[in-house]
Design an enzyme around this catalytic site. Structure first.
Site, short mmCIF file in Angstrom:
data_model
loop_
_atom_site.label_atom_id
_atom_site.label_comp_id
_atom_site.label_asym_id
_atom_site.label_seq_id
_atom_site.Cartn_x
_atom_site.Cartn_y
_atom_site.Cartn_z
N ASP A 117 6.46 -3.50 -1.53
CA ASP A 117 6.71 -4.07 -0.20
C ASP A 117 5.53 -4.90 0.31
O ASP A 117 5.35 -5.06 1.50
CB ASP A 117 7.02 -2.95 0.80
CG ASP A 117 5.93 -1.89 0.83
OD1 ASP A 117 4.98 -1.97 0.02
OD2 ASP A 117 6.02 -0.96 1.66
N LYS A 168 -4.60 7.07 4.69
CA LYS A 168 -4.29 7.17 6.12
C LYS A 168 -5.29 8.08 6.88
O LYS A 168 -4.93 9.14 7.38
CB LYS A 168 -2.85 7.66 6.32
CG LYS A 168 -1.86 7.01 5.36
CD LYS A 168 -0.67 6.37 6.01
CE LYS A 168 0.05 5.39 5.12
NZ LYS A 168 0.84 5.82 4.02
N ASP A 224 1.84 -5.77 4.30
CA ASP A 224 2.85 -4.80 3.87
C ASP A 224 4.05 -5.06 4.79
O ASP A 224 3.96 -4.84 6.00
CB ASP A 224 2.30 -3.38 4.07
CG ASP A 224 3.32 -2.31 3.71
OD1 ASP A 224 4.53 -2.54 3.90
OD2 ASP A 224 2.92 -1.23 3.25
N1 GDD Z 1 9.63 5.27 -7.62
C1 GDD Z 1 9.17 5.73 -6.48
N2 GDD Z 1 9.33 7.05 -6.18
N3 GDD Z 1 8.58 4.88 -5.61
C2 GDD Z 1 8.12 5.39 -4.44
C3 GDD Z 1 8.27 6.74 -4.07
C4 GDD Z 1 8.90 7.62 -5.02
O1 GDD Z 1 9.07 8.81 -4.80
N4 GDD Z 1 7.73 6.90 -2.83
C5 GDD Z 1 7.28 5.69 -2.45
N5 GDD Z 1 7.53 4.77 -3.40
C6 GDD Z 1 7.17 3.35 -3.39
C7 GDD Z 1 7.63 2.56 -2.18
O2 GDD Z 1 8.90 1.97 -2.40
C8 GDD Z 1 6.55 1.49 -2.08
O3 GDD Z 1 6.82 0.41 -2.94
C9 GDD Z 1 5.30 2.19 -2.59
O4 GDD Z 1 5.77 3.30 -3.36
C10 GDD Z 1 4.37 2.67 -1.48
O5 GDD Z 1 5.12 3.45 -0.58
P1 GDD Z 1 5.12 3.15 0.98
O6 GDD Z 1 6.01 4.15 1.62
O7 GDD Z 1 5.40 1.71 1.24
O8 GDD Z 1 3.62 3.53 1.33
P2 GDD Z 1 2.71 3.01 2.53
O9 GDD Z 1 2.99 1.60 2.85
O10 GDD Z 1 2.76 4.00 3.62
O11 GDD Z 1 1.24 3.13 1.86
C11 GDD Z 1 0.98 2.59 0.58
O12 GDD Z 1 0.80 1.17 0.65
C12 GDD Z 1 -0.34 0.72 1.40
C13 GDD Z 1 -0.38 -0.79 1.29
O13 GDD Z 1 0.76 -1.33 1.79
C14 GDD Z 1 -0.30 3.23 0.00
O14 GDD Z 1 -0.42 2.83 -1.34
C15 GDD Z 1 -1.54 2.83 0.80
O15 GDD Z 1 -2.71 3.34 0.19
C16 GDD Z 1 -1.64 1.32 0.86
O16 GDD Z 1 -2.75 0.93 1.67
MG MG Z 2 4.43 0.23 2.36
#
Ligand code: GDD
Ligand code: MG
Length: 369
Positions: A117, A168, A224
């Site tokens: 994303d 976070k 993001d």
């Molecule tokens: N296959 C799979 N299975 N993918 C997953 C799962 C799962 O169980 N859970 C989450 N994802 C995927 C989401 O679709 C996304 O592409 C990615 O893992 C990160 O999940 P998000 O839910 O978008 O996390 P976030 O935005 O809160 O935080 C993450 O992204 C940030 C940057 O945008 C973390 O990686 C942070 O450290 C980072 O700063």
């Molecule tokens: Mg995200």
């Protein structure tokens, strides 16, 4: 080289759009989010993309048969699905895809992992170079943000060696954060257990301790786009970057339309007379915009119709919606798939679930179920 894209996750923050499609398939600037990434990966020589799927698996099966097959042929790559029976988190999918990752590895010992994303000028070439230079197990891209508490915060030394990674954080640590793009050596697979595991909370702290994780700072924009406000800001950043690279065509219409700033309009969209479109507007395929409509800072997804003299600012209008005449919509409204809005309503900050009909104004932000 291979890449694994994390396309699981429920995408709750991008509801109601993600009630109809998994987040990585929602069109950002008229293209599914993951397609932006896949195209950039191919440019640096990636030949095999593994989609780590957990949520809405059926949707990916359908897509593999149709759209992704086309992408495979067009880009001359292989796309595989690695399907989770339960959500495996952000690291577990790497262990699950072990066989796919290790398959046919000849000359390269590394692979990419991406969150699905995020949007930026993907620095994949620089990542490969930097990873070679330091020679350790992992490279992650970091970027500067104003609200670090929403992300994984990274502290690193002048050589890029990461000293700590805190997902976070509750208290301020730094404004440099994990941008969600990694390169790893294959050896990392052995450090990840085959169960739901978080790369941010479990894997990174471990390899940081071993002094095996390095940070590459991203130059340029990053976002993001996994929540509506950020999705809209992302459109502004992305279109601006396209424009700076001379890749944003100015649309050409025979009728009387006023275009302001950066806009991206699909060639199949129909726009009526005396419309004012822009800045920062994306209009998807088969959209019909009737006469006198004003659109600013918004995304209109495919097959939607906007009737005459409607005014929309800072909203995402989902697929196949119908918005009546003289409607005023603002303040990060998100309409799910197949929503209809009656003439002359005022809609303020509403998140509207798929297949709803709005028949009266919504004056305060709320969720319409
Ligand atoms: N296959 C799979 N299975 N993918 C997953 C799962 C799962 O169980 N859970 C989450 N994802 C995927 C989401 O679709 C996304 O592409 C990615 O893992 C990160 O999940 P998000 O839910 O978008 O996390 P976030 O935005 O809160 O935080 C993450 O992204 C940030 C940057 O945008 C973390 O990686 C942070 O450290 C980072 O700063
Ligand atoms: Mg995200």
């Amino acid at each position: 080289m291979k890449a694994l894209i994390l396309v699981g996750g429920y995408g709750t923050r991008l509801r109601p759009l993600t009630l109809s499609y998994p987040k990585p398939l929602v069109e950002f600037c008229n293209k599914p989010m993951i397609l932006h990434q896949i195209e950039a990966l191919v440019e640096v020589g990636v030949k095999h993309v593994i989609l780590a799927v957990s949520y809405q698996k059926d949707m990916f099966d359908i897509l593999i048969e149709k759209q992704l097959k086309e992408v495979e042929d067009k880009l001359n790559i292989k796309i595989s699905l690695s399907i989770e029976n339960e959500p495996m988190g952000t690291a577990g999918p790497i262990a699950l895809a072990r066989d796919l990752l290790l398959q046919d590895t000849t000359d390269d010992d590394t692979f990419f992992v991406l969150n699905s994303d995020i949007i930026c000028d993907f620095p994949f070439k620089k990542m490969i170079e930097f990873h070679k230079t330091h020679g350790k197990e992992g490279t992650i891209v970091v970027t500067k943000v104003t609200e670090p508490a929403k992300y994984g915060v990274v502290v690193f030394d002048s050589m890029g060696k990461i000293e700590s990674f805190i997902e976070k954080p509750k208290v301020y640590v730094s404004n440099k954060i994990n941008a969600g793009m990694y390169i790893f050596k294959m050896s990392i697979i052995d450090k990840i257990p085959l169960r739901p595991t978080s790369i941010e909370k479990d894997t990174f702290p471990l390899i940081v301790q071993e002094e095996n994780l390095y940070a590459l700072e991203l130059k340029g924009y990053w976002m993001d786009v996994g929540q509506p406000e950020d999705f809209l800001v992302g459109i502004d950043l992305y279109l601006n970057s396209l424009k700076n690279k001379n890749n944003l065509a100015v649309p050409n219409f025979n009728n009387d339309i006023k275009i302001i700033g950066n806009v991206l309009i699909d060639s199949t969209a129909k726009i009526g007379d005396h419309c004012q479109i822009g800045p920062n507007v994306t209009i998807g395929s088969n959209v019909t915009i009737k006469n006198g409509v004003c659109l600013k800072n918004c995304a209109i997804l495919s097959d939607t119709t906007i009737e005459c003299h409607t005014w929309i600012d800072k909203c995402i209008i989902g697929w196949n919606c119908f918005v009546g005449k003289w409607v005023r919509m603002e303040n990060t409204c998100v309409l799910g798939q197949d929503v209809s809005v009656k003439d002359e309503l005022y809609i303020n900050g509403a998140k509207v679930l798929p297949h709803k009909s709005l028949t009266s104004s919504i004056t305060e932000p709320k969720i319409i179920m």
